[in-house]
Design a protein around this motif. Structure first.
Motif, short mmCIF file in Angstrom:
data_model
loop_
_atom_site.label_atom_id
_atom_site.label_comp_id
_atom_site.label_asym_id
_atom_site.label_seq_id
_atom_site.Cartn_x
_atom_site.Cartn_y
_atom_site.Cartn_z
N ARG A 384 -8.64 -1.51 -0.58
CA ARG A 384 -10.07 -1.66 -0.31
C ARG A 384 -10.32 -1.80 1.20
N LEU A 387 -9.73 1.62 2.99
CA LEU A 387 -10.83 2.56 2.79
C LEU A 387 -12.08 2.12 3.57
N ASP A 388 -12.25 0.82 3.71
CA ASP A 388 -13.43 0.32 4.41
C ASP A 388 -13.33 0.53 5.92
N LYS A 450 -10.73 8.62 7.73
CA LYS A 450 -11.44 7.59 6.96
C LYS A 450 -12.43 8.23 6.00
N ARG A 454 -12.36 8.10 1.81
CA ARG A 454 -13.47 7.52 1.06
C ARG A 454 -14.12 8.54 0.12
N ARG A 455 -14.00 9.83 0.45
CA ARG A 455 -14.54 10.85 -0.46
C ARG A 455 -13.74 10.92 -1.75
N ASP A 458 -11.52 5.47 -4.72
CA ASP A 458 -12.45 4.39 -5.04
C ASP A 458 -11.65 3.23 -5.61
#
Length: 493
Positions: A384, A387-388, A450, A454-455, A458
């Protein structure tokens, strides 16, 4: 000094004088081909420091391509350095083409060299061995492969190709061999019941892919294998090993005309027929966790979601991003946080398996059973956070340098080049794929990596499977620069 030592040192001095005279003659003599200093300059070892930050040279492959009369796609690289050739045939004949009979594709591939008209498995093996040739085969989810390596001299090449053509085009699928291989597979299924990692992997693919052809194991199941008969193998071979369903990758000491003749000979030996249609894309699975109770000290953890297919435009960005997160071994975020700082595992890895349809993105590790819940939560938080925030500039630069240094190994041998050609042909990649891939990687920014991650990923969509004992859980140790030493020996399952 003794008389013996005096004589010894006198002989040594004489030998040195003779050696010096020989060296002077070599230096002064004009060699019509190459002088000694030039040869030394050519052959000397070079320090990587002399690259001064520049990328190592990559081999210019100069890929040539054409199609045989029967419809096989050919990719050829002429390589005259060694008097041999590597031939690799790739068929869209993996387990995704099993068509409701799990294990059919694998059994067909395994049986190719078990018999041809007039030759049993022993005669086939002896035929290749007597020629100094190597035959190989394998079956996977997307594809089935057969390969041949042999000397390029005609007296070796021609008989090796004839035998190779018989094995691929005329397998007899003898009943005794079929029974033997089935028994081996059934024994393997029994062994799998004692392997929590394998049980977790089987459950993960079942949950991740549902009714899609990627869901079932390539080796089939204990229920499907016994019922497969010789007629089914023959029917699958006739359609899936057809020339129109094949990619021929060829590298070696051959001219273009010789390569065309070789490819034509192999193509004509195959069954005749078209390419099989590509499989459909899978549906998104239901996220969540499931557990397999297994009596062991270690718990296997597997986290996954659907990733990308091989032609996705984000492939380079995702590849580089994953190298930083968990795909590059030591130095990745997962290894640093889970192993190095906390001593929770021997190894933790992540990766995208880009296939004909969307393959999995997967994270896998094993840890002490009483720390499994905390370790799972830590891994999810690391994903998480990654990805952030994305990678740092230093992480990106380091990963690019590592990839630039290691990527030339992907075409360092003829066999490696044949493998690359097979992938290019099978996945319909451009011929300059290897060059454009590295150019794409080099040009990537932190924000581009990045955004790509993120695409496609999840942290709330993870399918999670664990396999291990149900035990009371403990809190994770805090991160430290000197975590507790790992136990010696192989982890207990």
């Amino acid at each position: 000094m003794s008389e013996r030592n005096t004589l010894r040192y006198g002989l040594l001095a004489l030998a040195l004088l003779v050696l010096l005279a020989i060296l002077l003659l070599l230096v002064d003599r004009e060699d019509p081909v190459e002088s000694v200093p030039a040869a030394l300059e050519r052959d000397r070892l070079e320090s990587l420091a002399e690259l001064n930050g520049q990328e190592p040279n990559r081999r210019d492959l100069q890929i040539q391509t054409w199609q045989t009369a029967e419809g096989a796609k050919v990719l050829f690289v002429e390589a005259r350095e060694l008097p041999m050739f590597d031939l690799r045939l790739i068929f869209a004949a993996g387990s995704s083409q099993d068509d409701g009979v799990p294990g059919l594709a694998m059994l067909t591939n395994a049986m190719l060299n078990e018999g041809v008209p007039g030759k049993d498995v022993g005669a086939i093996a002896a035929g290749f061995e007597n020629l100094g040739a190597q035959f190989g085969n394998g079956s996977y989810r997307d594809m089935a492969v057969a390969s041949l390596r042999a000397l390029s001299a005609r007296d070796i090449r021609d008989p090796a190709l004839r035998l190779f053509g018989e094995v691929l085009g005329q397998p007899t699928f003898p009943e005794d061999a079929l029974t033997r291989i089935k028994n081996q597979l059934m024994a393997g299924f029994e062994y799998q019941k004692q392997d929590p990692g394998k049980l977790a992997s089987l459950e993960l693919f079942r949950r991740l892919y549902g009714e899609h052809p990627y869901a079932h194991p390539s080796d089939g199941t204990a229920e499907s294998i016994p019922a497969i008969d010789r007629a089914q193998l023959q029917a699958f071979h006739a359609k899936a090993y057809a020339a129109g369903n094949a990619v021929i990758a060829l590298v070696g000491d051959l001219s273009r005309s010789e390569a065309e003749a070789l490819a034509a000979q192999v193509s004509a030996a195959l069954p005749q027929g078209p390419a099989l249609p590509h499989i459909a894309q899978p549906e998104a699975p239901e996220a969540g966790a499931s557990h397999i109770d297994f009596p062991s000290k270690q718990t296997h953890l597997m986290l996954a979601q659907l990733g990308i297919d091989r032609r996705d435009p984000d492939y380079a960005a995702l590849y580089l991003g994953n190298q930083i997160f968990g795909g590059g071994g030591f130095g990745t975020r997962l290894m640093e946080e889970v192993r190095e700082k906390r001593g929770l595992t021997y190894g933790v890895y992540s990766g995208f398996s880009a296939m004909q349809a969307r393959g999995p993105f997967m994270i896998s590790l094993q840890t002490r059973a009483e720390l499994s819940a905390g370790t799972l939560q830590l891994v999810k938080e690391l994903l998480r956070d990654y990805l952030d925030k994305g990678p740092t500039q230093k992480e990106l630069d380091d990963a690019k340098r590592e990839l630039a240094g290691s990527f030339p190994r992907s075409n360092a041998s003829n066999a490696a080049i044949a493998g690359q050609l097979g992938s290019i042909g099978f996945y319909d990649l451009p011929l300059d794929h290897l060059e454009t891939f590295m150019a794409e990687v080099k040009a990537l920014s932190v924000e581009q990596v990045k955004a790509a991650l993120r695409r496609h990923l999840d942290p709330e969509a993870l399918v999670i499977v664990s396999a291990g004992p149900d035990v009371a859980q403990q809190e994770l140790p805090p991160p430290t620069d000197t975590p507790a030493a790992q136990p010696t020996g192989v982890p207990e399952h």
